[in-house]
Motif scaffolding. Sequence first.
Motif, PDB file in Angstrom:
ATOM      1  N   ASN A 198      39.736  36.049  34.724  1.00 57.32           N
ATOM      2  CA  ASN A 198      38.845  35.011  34.209  1.00 57.32           C
ATOM      3  C   ASN A 198      38.446  35.216  32.751  1.00 57.32           C
ATOM      4  O   ASN A 198      37.263  35.176  32.413  1.00 57.32           O
ATOM      5  CB  ASN A 198      37.612  34.908  35.119  1.00 57.32           C
ATOM      6  CG  ASN A 198      36.929  33.575  34.985  1.00 57.32           C
ATOM      7  OD1 ASN A 198      37.527  32.601  34.536  1.00 57.32           O
ATOM      8  ND2 ASN A 198      35.674  33.528  35.364  1.00 57.32           N
ATOM      9  N   SER A 209      37.788  34.293  28.939  1.00 57.53           N
ATOM     10  CA  SER A 209      37.422  33.068  28.228  1.00 57.53           C
ATOM     11  C   SER A 209      38.604  32.631  27.366  1.00 57.53           C
ATOM     12  O   SER A 209      39.519  33.423  27.092  1.00 57.53           O
ATOM     13  CB  SER A 209      36.199  33.302  27.349  1.00 57.53           C
ATOM     14  OG  SER A 209      36.535  34.153  26.258  1.00 57.53           O
ATOM     15  N   ASP A 219      43.584  34.067  36.588  1.00 59.23           N
ATOM     16  CA  ASP A 219      42.487  33.107  36.587  1.00 59.23           C
ATOM     17  C   ASP A 219      41.548  33.297  37.769  1.00 59.23           C
ATOM     18  O   ASP A 219      40.426  32.803  37.749  1.00 59.23           O
ATOM     19  CB  ASP A 219      43.027  31.675  36.579  1.00 59.23           C
ATOM     20  CG  ASP A 219      43.738  31.357  35.276  1.00 59.23           C
ATOM     21  OD1 ASP A 219      43.329  31.885  34.223  1.00 59.23           O
ATOM     22  OD2 ASP A 219      44.702  30.583  35.318  1.00 59.23           O
ATOM     23  N   SER A 220      42.008  34.014  38.809  1.00 60.66           N
ATOM     24  CA  SER A 220      41.148  34.214  39.975  1.00 60.66           C
ATOM     25  C   SER A 220      41.201  35.664  40.441  1.00 60.66           C
ATOM     26  O   SER A 220      42.218  36.355  40.275  1.00 60.66           O
ATOM     27  CB  SER A 220      41.564  33.298  41.129  1.00 60.66           C
ATOM     28  OG  SER A 220      42.740  33.774  41.748  1.00 60.66           O
ATOM     29  N   ARG A 221      40.121  36.081  41.040  1.00 65.37           N
ATOM     30  CA  ARG A 221      40.012  37.430  41.592  1.00 65.37           C
ATOM     31  C   ARG A 221      41.052  37.632  42.699  1.00 65.37           C
ATOM     32  O   ARG A 221      41.700  38.682  42.768  1.00 65.37           O
ATOM     33  CB  ARG A 221      38.605  37.636  42.144  1.00 65.37           C
ATOM     34  CG  ARG A 221      38.372  38.954  42.803  1.00 65.37           C
ATOM     35  CD  ARG A 221      36.917  39.035  43.304  1.00 65.37           C
ATOM     36  NE  ARG A 221      36.695  40.243  44.018  1.00 65.37           N
ATOM     37  CZ  ARG A 221      36.737  40.356  45.349  1.00 65.37           C
ATOM     38  NH1 ARG A 221      36.959  39.290  46.090  1.00 65.37           N
ATOM     39  NH2 ARG A 221      36.531  41.499  45.930  1.00 65.37           N
TER      40      ARG A 221
END
Length: 71
Positions: free
Chosen positions: A36, A38, A58-60
């Motif tokens: 994640n 920025s 973008d995701s855990r």
Amino acid sequence: FNQLRAADPSNGLSEEEVRRGVNDGTYKSPHLKLVNLSKETRMTFELSGFDMFIETFDSRDAALASFQPVG
């Protein structure tokens, strides 16, 4: 990155093999994933070349799924 490699050199690659892989763009750290980022951080990360050997997600869940099981 370096501390993680020193603590667990279990992937069996020598420092030279890791350096060569980083330079060639074929090495990805088995120990470190970033999640994640920025937009600004991702751009800086890519411009500096760190994205060549440290994967970003973008995701855990996607980051966790990318780890290889030990053994």
